[in-house]
Design a protein around this motif. Sequence first.
Motif, short mmCIF file in Angstrom:
data_model
loop_
_atom_site.label_atom_id
_atom_site.label_comp_id
_atom_site.label_asym_id
_atom_site.label_seq_id
_atom_site.Cartn_x
_atom_site.Cartn_y
_atom_site.Cartn_z
N UNK A 1 74.24 66.70 75.49
CA UNK A 1 73.45 65.47 75.50
C UNK A 1 72.17 65.65 74.69
N UNK A 2 71.45 66.72 74.93
CA UNK A 2 70.20 66.97 74.19
C UNK A 2 70.48 67.05 72.69
N UNK A 3 71.58 67.72 72.31
CA UNK A 3 71.93 67.81 70.90
C UNK A 3 72.25 66.46 70.29
N UNK A 4 73.03 65.65 71.00
CA UNK A 4 73.40 64.33 70.47
C UNK A 4 72.18 63.43 70.35
N UNK A 5 71.32 63.43 71.36
CA UNK A 5 70.13 62.58 71.32
C UNK A 5 69.16 63.05 70.24
N UNK A 6 69.00 64.37 70.12
CA UNK A 6 68.10 64.91 69.10
C UNK A 6 68.57 64.52 67.70
N UNK A 7 69.86 64.67 67.43
CA UNK A 7 70.38 64.29 66.10
C UNK A 7 70.16 62.81 65.83
N UNK A 8 70.38 61.99 66.84
CA UNK A 8 70.18 60.55 66.69
C UNK A 8 68.72 60.21 66.39
N UNK A 9 67.80 60.80 67.15
CA UNK A 9 66.39 60.47 66.98
C UNK A 9 65.82 61.06 65.69
N UNK A 10 66.34 62.19 65.26
CA UNK A 10 65.78 62.87 64.09
C UNK A 10 66.40 62.41 62.77
N UNK A 11 67.53 61.73 62.82
CA UNK A 11 68.19 61.31 61.59
C UNK A 11 67.31 60.34 60.82
N UNK A 12 67.29 60.49 59.50
CA UNK A 12 66.51 59.57 58.67
C UNK A 12 67.05 58.16 58.83
N UNK A 13 68.36 58.00 58.74
CA UNK A 13 69.04 56.75 59.05
C UNK A 13 70.27 57.13 59.86
N UNK A 14 70.26 56.89 61.18
CA UNK A 14 71.36 57.35 62.00
C UNK A 14 72.70 56.76 61.63
N UNK A 15 72.71 55.53 61.13
CA UNK A 15 73.91 54.86 60.65
C UNK A 15 73.44 53.57 59.98
N UNK A 16 74.30 52.90 59.21
CA UNK A 16 73.84 51.73 58.47
C UNK A 16 73.22 50.68 59.39
N UNK A 17 72.10 50.11 58.94
CA UNK A 17 71.45 49.03 59.69
C UNK A 17 71.15 47.89 58.75
#
Length: 295
Positions: free
Chosen positions: A272-288
């Motif tokens: 969970x910590x890894x998944x949340x960290x990657x999401x929060x730290x990503x420059x653009x987590x996915x197209x918006x």
Amino acid sequence: MTQHSHQTAPTQFVDAAGIRFAYRRFGQSGGVPLVFNMHFIGTMDHWDPLVTDGLAAGREVILFNNAGISSTSGEVPASVEEMAANAAAFIEALGLAKVDVLGFSLGGFVAQALTAANPGLVRRLILVGTGPRGGEAMATLTPEAQAAFGASYANPDELWLDVFFTPTEASQAAGRAFLKRFRLRQEGRDPEVTEMVAPAQITAIGKWGASRAGAFDYLREITHPTLVINGSNDVIIYSVNSFILQQNLPNAQLILYPDSNHGSQYQYPALFVGDVTRFLDAVVPFPIQKDADHD
């Protein structure tokens, strides 16, 4: 980096909206803080230190009690929207212009309402073990939730083994490990909630979960990058509701962890910590959408 952790962070207080909010702050300062919103009848001490300390390694974490909960003054509101207004007042009282928001279960309802009402305050949104307004089997507590919360336990903490974990040997073992972590903080621990809390929160849950026309329309207005996480067999807020969230939020991704119930993040804290960290730290987590860039 502050010198404090989940175990040692002092309880502080701030006044807003006529409420004296209790909160704790710790972790890596300087970026966008992550504000946690708690589940039904929970306090700041109901968070798993492996989750809070794990996330605090890379950002500032803020835990707080909403109105009427434990060491926070006031009365528990009978609607999610009022809880969300309180959460916004608390965040603004800390002088924060932008936050990431994590909501678990009832806290996930609050996180949605907070983001919908204050889109400029929120950068990214994490919804854990929760569901949309008017979701499936959400007008009342599920039969499984009623059975768990209505049962008697020799050790009251064992309630959470039924609420958060599946009956399998592996999940129950993870649950027992969680219960040990749950009680690690001894100094300055939050008082348990009073008997006034559950009825008000159940009323708020019922209003949020009630079926209605166009129940999911509000989700399409929440264009923030969103991560939805749940267990594969959540019997407290059925897992299908996480799929409904992902399908109706314009910029959401969904993760379901295996052999897990309502507290999947406590069964798989490192994942969970890894998944949340990657999401929060990503420059653009996915197209918006171009008009919905909240970074």
